[in-house]
Design an enzyme around this catalytic site. Structure first.
Site, PDB file in Angstrom:
ATOM      1  N   CYS A  18       9.582   1.830   3.229  1.00 13.01           N
ATOM      2  CA  CYS A  18      10.481   0.736   3.584  1.00 13.01           C
ATOM      3  C   CYS A  18      11.900   1.249   3.764  1.00 13.01           C
ATOM      4  O   CYS A  18      12.744   0.543   4.288  1.00 13.01           O
ATOM      5  CB  CYS A  18      10.455  -0.332   2.512  1.00 13.01           C
ATOM      6  SG  CYS A  18      11.072   0.291   0.964  1.00 13.01           S
ATOM      7  N   SER A  66       5.409  -6.985   3.263  1.00 12.41           N
ATOM      8  CA  SER A  66       5.996  -7.309   4.569  1.00 12.41           C
ATOM      9  C   SER A  66       6.765  -8.632   4.503  1.00 12.41           C
ATOM     10  O   SER A  66       6.476  -9.494   3.660  1.00 12.41           O
ATOM     11  CB  SER A  66       4.894  -7.379   5.618  1.00 12.41           C
ATOM     12  OG  SER A  66       3.945  -8.343   5.232  1.00 12.41           O
ATOM     13  N   ARG A  81      -5.731  -1.637  -0.384  1.00  8.98           N
ATOM     14  CA  ARG A  81      -6.005  -0.476   0.456  1.00  8.98           C
ATOM     15  C   ARG A  81      -6.000   0.833  -0.337  1.00  8.98           C
ATOM     16  O   ARG A  81      -6.634   1.801   0.056  1.00  8.98           O
ATOM     17  CB  ARG A  81      -4.989  -0.409   1.595  1.00  8.98           C
ATOM     18  CG  ARG A  81      -5.327  -1.435   2.681  1.00  8.98           C
ATOM     19  CD  ARG A  81      -4.312  -1.448   3.786  1.00  8.98           C
ATOM     20  NE  ARG A  81      -3.393  -2.557   3.619  1.00  8.98           N
ATOM     21  CZ  ARG A  81      -2.337  -2.773   4.397  1.00  8.98           C
ATOM     22  NH1 ARG A  81      -2.071  -1.945   5.372  1.00  8.98           N
ATOM     23  NH2 ARG A  81      -1.561  -3.810   4.187  1.00  8.98           N
ATOM     24  N   PHE A  83       0.811  -1.224   0.000  1.00 11.98           N
ATOM     25  CA  PHE A  83       0.000   0.000   0.000  1.00 11.98           C
ATOM     26  C   PHE A  83       0.839   1.266   0.000  1.00 11.98           C
ATOM     27  O   PHE A  83       0.370   2.326  -0.373  1.00 11.98           O
ATOM     28  CB  PHE A  83      -0.920   0.014   1.240  1.00 11.98           C
ATOM     29  CG  PHE A  83      -0.223   0.480   2.487  1.00 11.98           C
ATOM     30  CD1 PHE A  83      -0.124   1.838   2.787  1.00 11.98           C
ATOM     31  CD2 PHE A  83       0.378  -0.421   3.361  1.00 11.98           C
ATOM     32  CE1 PHE A  83       0.556   2.273   3.925  1.00 11.98           C
ATOM     33  CE2 PHE A  83       1.055   0.009   4.493  1.00 11.98           C
ATOM     34  CZ  PHE A  83       1.137   1.356   4.767  1.00 11.98           C
TER      35      PHE A  83
END
Ligand code: NAD
Length: 502
Positions: A280, A225, A176, A148
């Site tokens: 990230c 993730s 999302r 997302f």
């Protein structure tokens, strides 16, 4: 509330089964519902890509390049529309959305050079009248599964190069914030991309599972993730697919005693709190070498946090927006609570935020959290070990550079890191030895430019090849080496049982 379906074979289709709400994080209101593709609907996307592949792989790279040039031009013309969608569904402030889009367009720039990078390798006279060359063949149908936090840029790390290399593509964006990739797909068609070459299938685990199981999908690029990255890597590999799976991160910035603290504090504000920490490559740990530098860094950050403007990303002058969903906010709040319970000092508590609404109604229900700053964080705390993915910066105090590096090397993630110093020797030692994939020296977010490749080490990347840049050409093609002989006058052809050598 409008409905977001899929983009398959060049047309928008509604989707027939399950749906899920998409929220505006600034108000907490459900603004769209997005279709969650069934296995059959996902297979329709794969079938469209499969049907488009033979013609696309035979389309000359020069023609593919012309479509890329047009695509770039249209993306620039429609940039404000794309950024508005990103901000409405992700929450990040508009200039940050523009930054993300421009980094995605840089990958399209690189893809515009596809004629150059696909040239292959040629050697004449490798033996008597024998020539040899290597060609780079597209794989076929490839899939991308994206997170997302960069709804435009991360898909663009994948599909422009995959498609420029001659593959056809099925993208499964984050459920999302799906609107930006849907618009980008339509813009690509407008640029002249044939139907079926780029398909967007919205969905969740069911569509991802279908992409991982279907034999027609040759390769999978994943970003998200670490637990999902690892399982996708294992399943896709077990099914014989080529796979690259980029995972989570905990990025440390080391502040040396000789660093310019004002520069450090300015850099850390953007790197830790920009995009609400949902990057990230966000810096989530500041490792301060010595108590003096720690005290100064904490004081400088706390001062800046007092005036940071937090509110809807659409309002001018805002510096940080909300986090993406209520569930994300709850998870971050619970980690902040654990930091307090486990004994870290919460120097700035973002839970007491006053939202700078800027005239937008409904922000009291938005998913807002102010910047949080923890000092005296230690390595056994949850806030140190876990990826928080929110506006929370942890300060860890160490005695020297070696201790700082040991800490970083021991962490399970190895995406990005940076060192703030004026000492060239320390900088060189750090970048040579640290076990992290992307290193900045006085650069807090060392995200490689589009003509290098992006990838972490350790549990931040599963697979051998990184995203975009030169690695993407290797990932999205397979090599074929042809050795060819034409008998010419004077060369005697005879039976030979020994292994051919020069
Ligand atoms: P996520 O792992 O929840 O979701 C990523 C994608 O996987 C989405 O498309 C989602 O629909 C799908 N997915 C989720 N659960 C699944 C399941 N059980 N089975 C199959 N598919 C599933 O990640 P997110 O919350 O969207 O994004 C944030 C994460 O992404 C952070 O950990 C962040 O560090 C990471 N990220 C990494 C990079 C990188 O380059 N290393 C870049 C951006 C984001």
């Amino acid at each position: 509330m409008s409905h977001i379906g899929h983009f398959i074979n060049g047309v928008l289709v509604a989707g027939t089964g399950r749906t899920q709400p998409v929220y505006n994080p600034a108000t907490g209101a459900a603004v769209h519902d997005v279709a969650l593709a069934s296995a059959d609907e996902t297979r329709a996307g794969i079938s469209a890509a499969e049907a488009a592949f033979p013609a696309w792989r035979n389309t000359p790279p020069g023609k593919r390049q012309q479509i890329m040039f047009k695509f770039k031009q249209l993306l620039e013309e429609r940039a404000n529309d794309i950024c508005a969608l990103i901000t409405d569904e992700h929450g990040k402030v508009l200039p940050d959305a523009m930054g993300e889009l421009l980094r995605g367009i840089e990958v399209v720039d690189y893809a515009c050079g596809i004629t150059e990078v696909l040239k292959g390798e040629y050697s004449k006279n490798v033996g008597p009248a024998i020539d040899s060359w290597s060609e780079f063949h597209p794989l076929g149908v490839v899939a991308g599964i994206t997170p997302f936090n960069f709804p435009a840029m991360v898909p663009m790390w994948m599909f422009p190069m995959a498609i420029a290399c001659g593959n056809t593509f099925v993208l499964k964006p984050s459920e999302r914030d799906p609107s930006a990739p849907m618009l980008i797909a339509q813009i690509f068609k407008e640029a002249g991309l044939p139907d079926g070459v780029f398909n967007v299938v919205n969905g969740d685990k069911e569509s991802v599972d279908t992409l991982l199981e279907d034999k027609r999908v040759q390769a999978v690029s994943f970003v998200g993730s670490t637990p999902i990255a690892e399982s996708i890597y294992q399943r896709a590999s077990a099914n014989g697919k080529r796979v690259q799976a980029l995972g989570g991160a905990k990025n440390h910035a080391v502040v040396m005693p000789d660093a310019d603290i004002e520069q450090v504090a300015n850099a850390l504000m953007g790197a830790a709190y920009g995009s609400c920490g949902e990057r990230c490559m966000a810096i989530s740990v500041a490792v301060c070498v010595g108590d003096q530098v720690a005290d100064q860094t904490v004081a400088a950050l706390a001062e800046r946090l007092k005036t940071m403007k937090v509110g809807p990303g659409t309002v001018d002058g805002q510096e940080m927006g909300p986090v993406v969903t209520r569930a994300s906010l709850d998870r971050i709040l619970s980690l902040v609570g654990s930091g307090v319970t486990q004994g870290a000092s919460l120097v700035v508590d973002g839970r007491n935020l006053e939202v700078n609404a800027g005239g937008v109604a409904g922000t009291e229900n938005g998913f807002f959290l102010g910047g949080c700053l923890f000092d005296n964080v230690t390595t056994e705390m949850d806030i140190y070990q876990q990826e928080i993915f929110g506006p929370v910066l942890c300060v860890v105090r160490v005695k020297n550079l070696h201790e700082a590096m040991e800490l970083i090397d021991d962490h399970e993630y190895g995406n990005g890191t940076c060192l703030f110093t004026r000492d060239g020797e320390a900088a060189r030692y750090f970048s040579d030895n640290i076990k992290v994939g992307m290193v900045g020296i006085n650069v807090p977010l060392p995200v490689p430019v589009a003509y290098h490749s992006f990838g972490g080490w350790k549990r931040s990347l599963f697979g051998d090849l990184s995203a975009y840049g030169p690695d993407s050409v290797r990932f999205y093609t397979r090599r074929k080496t042809v050795t060819q002989r034409w008998l010419t006058n004077g060369i005697v052809d005879r039976t030979d049982f020994s292994f051919p050598s020069q």
